[in-house]
Enzyme design. Sequence first.
Site, mmCIF file in Angstrom:
data_model
loop_
_atom_site.group_PDB
_atom_site.id
_atom_site.type_symbol
_atom_site.label_atom_id
_atom_site.label_comp_id
_atom_site.label_asym_id
_atom_site.label_seq_id
_atom_site.Cartn_x
_atom_site.Cartn_y
_atom_site.Cartn_z
ATOM 1 N N TYR A 54 0.855 -1.181 0.000
ATOM 2 C CA TYR A 54 0.000 0.000 0.000
ATOM 3 C C TYR A 54 0.890 1.229 0.000
ATOM 4 O O TYR A 54 1.987 1.206 -0.555
ATOM 5 C CB TYR A 54 -0.962 -0.072 1.203
ATOM 6 C CG TYR A 54 -2.150 0.843 1.062
ATOM 7 C CD1 TYR A 54 -2.961 0.812 -0.076
ATOM 8 C CD2 TYR A 54 -2.470 1.746 2.069
ATOM 9 C CE1 TYR A 54 -4.050 1.653 -0.204
ATOM 10 C CE2 TYR A 54 -3.565 2.597 1.950
ATOM 11 C CZ TYR A 54 -4.340 2.549 0.806
ATOM 12 O OH TYR A 54 -5.422 3.392 0.675
ATOM 13 N N LYS A 109 -20.959 -19.658 -9.588
ATOM 14 C CA LYS A 109 -20.250 -19.553 -10.863
ATOM 15 C C LYS A 109 -18.802 -19.113 -10.629
ATOM 16 O O LYS A 109 -17.864 -19.641 -11.239
ATOM 17 C CB LYS A 109 -20.963 -18.528 -11.744
ATOM 18 C CG LYS A 109 -20.567 -18.592 -13.210
ATOM 19 C CD LYS A 109 -21.338 -19.686 -13.902
ATOM 20 C CE LYS A 109 -21.129 -19.679 -15.388
ATOM 21 N NZ LYS A 109 -22.112 -20.521 -16.085
ATOM 22 N N GLU A 151 -24.435 -13.600 -17.377
ATOM 23 C CA GLU A 151 -25.099 -14.782 -16.832
ATOM 24 C C GLU A 151 -26.568 -14.480 -16.534
ATOM 25 O O GLU A 151 -26.898 -13.434 -15.950
ATOM 26 C CB GLU A 151 -24.394 -15.183 -15.530
ATOM 27 C CG GLU A 151 -24.792 -16.535 -15.000
ATOM 28 C CD GLU A 151 -24.132 -17.668 -15.757
ATOM 29 O OE1 GLU A 151 -24.609 -18.809 -15.638
ATOM 30 O OE2 GLU A 151 -23.129 -17.427 -16.457
ATOM 31 N N ASP A 152 -27.444 -15.394 -16.926
ATOM 32 C CA ASP A 152 -28.850 -15.355 -16.524
ATOM 33 C C ASP A 152 -29.526 -14.022 -16.833
ATOM 34 O O ASP A 152 -30.253 -13.460 -16.009
ATOM 35 C CB ASP A 152 -28.973 -15.686 -15.036
ATOM 36 C CG ASP A 152 -28.560 -17.117 -14.729
ATOM 37 O OD1 ASP A 152 -28.458 -17.908 -15.674
ATOM 38 O OD2 ASP A 152 -28.337 -17.437 -13.549
ATOM 39 N N ASP A 177 -24.784 -18.622 -20.901
ATOM 40 C CA ASP A 177 -26.036 -19.333 -21.169
ATOM 41 C C ASP A 177 -26.169 -19.654 -22.654
ATOM 42 O O ASP A 177 -26.777 -20.664 -23.021
ATOM 43 C CB ASP A 177 -27.240 -18.498 -20.717
ATOM 44 C CG ASP A 177 -27.176 -18.160 -19.241
ATOM 45 O OD1 ASP A 177 -26.880 -19.062 -18.442
ATOM 46 O OD2 ASP A 177 -27.389 -16.997 -18.880
ATOM 47 N N GLY A 211 -34.596 -19.683 -27.469
ATOM 48 C CA GLY A 211 -34.081 -18.658 -26.570
ATOM 49 C C GLY A 211 -32.579 -18.534 -26.702
ATOM 50 O O GLY A 211 -32.001 -18.879 -27.745
ATOM 51 N N ALA A 213 -29.930 -20.151 -25.406
ATOM 52 C CA ALA A 213 -29.163 -21.359 -25.690
ATOM 53 C C ALA A 213 -29.482 -21.904 -27.074
ATOM 54 O O ALA A 213 -28.582 -22.299 -27.825
ATOM 55 C CB ALA A 213 -29.433 -22.415 -24.623
ATOM 56 N N ASN A 302 -34.037 -28.578 -17.127
ATOM 57 C CA ASN A 302 -33.853 -28.956 -15.730
ATOM 58 C C ASN A 302 -34.977 -28.377 -14.888
ATOM 59 O O ASN A 302 -35.383 -27.236 -15.118
ATOM 60 C CB ASN A 302 -32.504 -28.426 -15.202
ATOM 61 C CG ASN A 302 -31.407 -29.449 -15.338
ATOM 62 O OD1 ASN A 302 -31.619 -30.619 -15.052
ATOM 63 N ND2 ASN A 302 -30.239 -29.010 -15.748
ATOM 64 N N ASN A 332 -22.243 -26.729 -18.522
ATOM 65 C CA ASN A 332 -21.436 -25.601 -18.984
ATOM 66 C C ASN A 332 -20.073 -25.502 -18.311
ATOM 67 O O ASN A 332 -19.152 -24.878 -18.855
ATOM 68 C CB ASN A 332 -22.187 -24.284 -18.754
ATOM 69 C CG ASN A 332 -23.346 -24.102 -19.694
ATOM 70 O OD1 ASN A 332 -23.857 -25.066 -20.254
ATOM 71 N ND2 ASN A 332 -23.784 -22.873 -19.873
#
Length: 405
Positions: A54, A109, A151-152, A177, A211, A213, A302, A332
């Site tokens: 620092y 993730k 993601e998502d 995805d 969609g 995928a 799923n 994935n």
Amino acid sequence: MSGQLIPSQIPDGASVAPAGVPAEPAVFSLHRGGKMEVRATVPLRDRADLALAYTPGVAEVCSAIAERPELALDYTWKSNTVAVVTDGTAVLGLGDIGPLAALPVMEGKAVLFKQFGGVDAVPICLACTDVDELVETVTRLAPGFGGINLEDISAPRCFEVERRLQERLDIPVFHDDQHGTAIVLLAALRNAAEVVGRELPALRAVISGAGAAGVAIAKILRDAGIGDLTMVDSRGIVSADRADLTPVKAELAAFTNRSGLTGGLAEAMRGADVFIGVSSGSVPEQIVATMAPGAIIAAMANPNPEIHPEVARKYAAVVATGRSDFPNQINNVLAFPGVFAGALSVRASRITEGMKLAAAEALAGVVAGELAPDLVIPSPFDERVAPAVTAAVADAARRDGVARL
């Protein structure tokens, strides 16, 4: 994801009870306090260490980076760190549950990135869903990261968010995805075709679900040389004569359904060699029975696959799902850690289509000498996976001219 939890399954007080309460379900015990932490990678034993890590020592490094920004890749965590970004609008099979409820998935993730690819990752959950706001927010966060894993984020917004971010940033932007699923599916399909004695150009495939995928799978199969491809959404076969197509689906219609089929899933699957399920629907057994002999089925919904494996095995030579309790899991985690590790290792500016195809080929090659109907894709715990994908992606980045090392 099997066994989705709902609030009624959580014992009263479990979410606020102290650790060790017997009634707390194991999954909540594992998540208590989060699944990750930040720790120092340098010693801080005394004043001398502190002065280097620092102030005042850090000022020298800051000044050097101000003069030569590329030095940040050598003297900060940027070169091996990814932001895992979501708005919480399309989380697993749960849907639009918001950014806060999505945090456990993003933490997970990040843990997978480190465990399977040696890549550091930070979960970032954004309280906005507008495309312009998402793009602007991620762009402003980007200087601290070497890559962005989206993601998502629900379709069709996810396509525009990814495209615009990659246009604005000079680091890899990857919507897992879409592309992670597509890479693993292609690897499995390559090996499944070998098991049944066929080649990709001779196969007619049906994708149920248009969609994120489904779109990415269609594009990577096209690039890999699939024989013919039919897309089916909730309104039937995607074809150019439909007046209700979004721009994304219009693009799909331009290179799919070369046979000119009309109707719905039943018409598409009659005589098909491959079924790929990335939807939440189910396929009646009588329709499955109309597929070609020696068919390949990858039903990836799923927790309930579009075609249950017990039914699929009656009519298909190779069956894959998205579940870990059946053979040939399309997971994935077989792709994204190695894809980012390879891209970061050569400081790639983006992830190209060639890099995705290389990842799929390398993944398929891991088990090339071991193929069987119940083994067309490696286990996520196969230690050969990440090194193979990493090396292939790095080599492809150099070939495609996006590597900076």
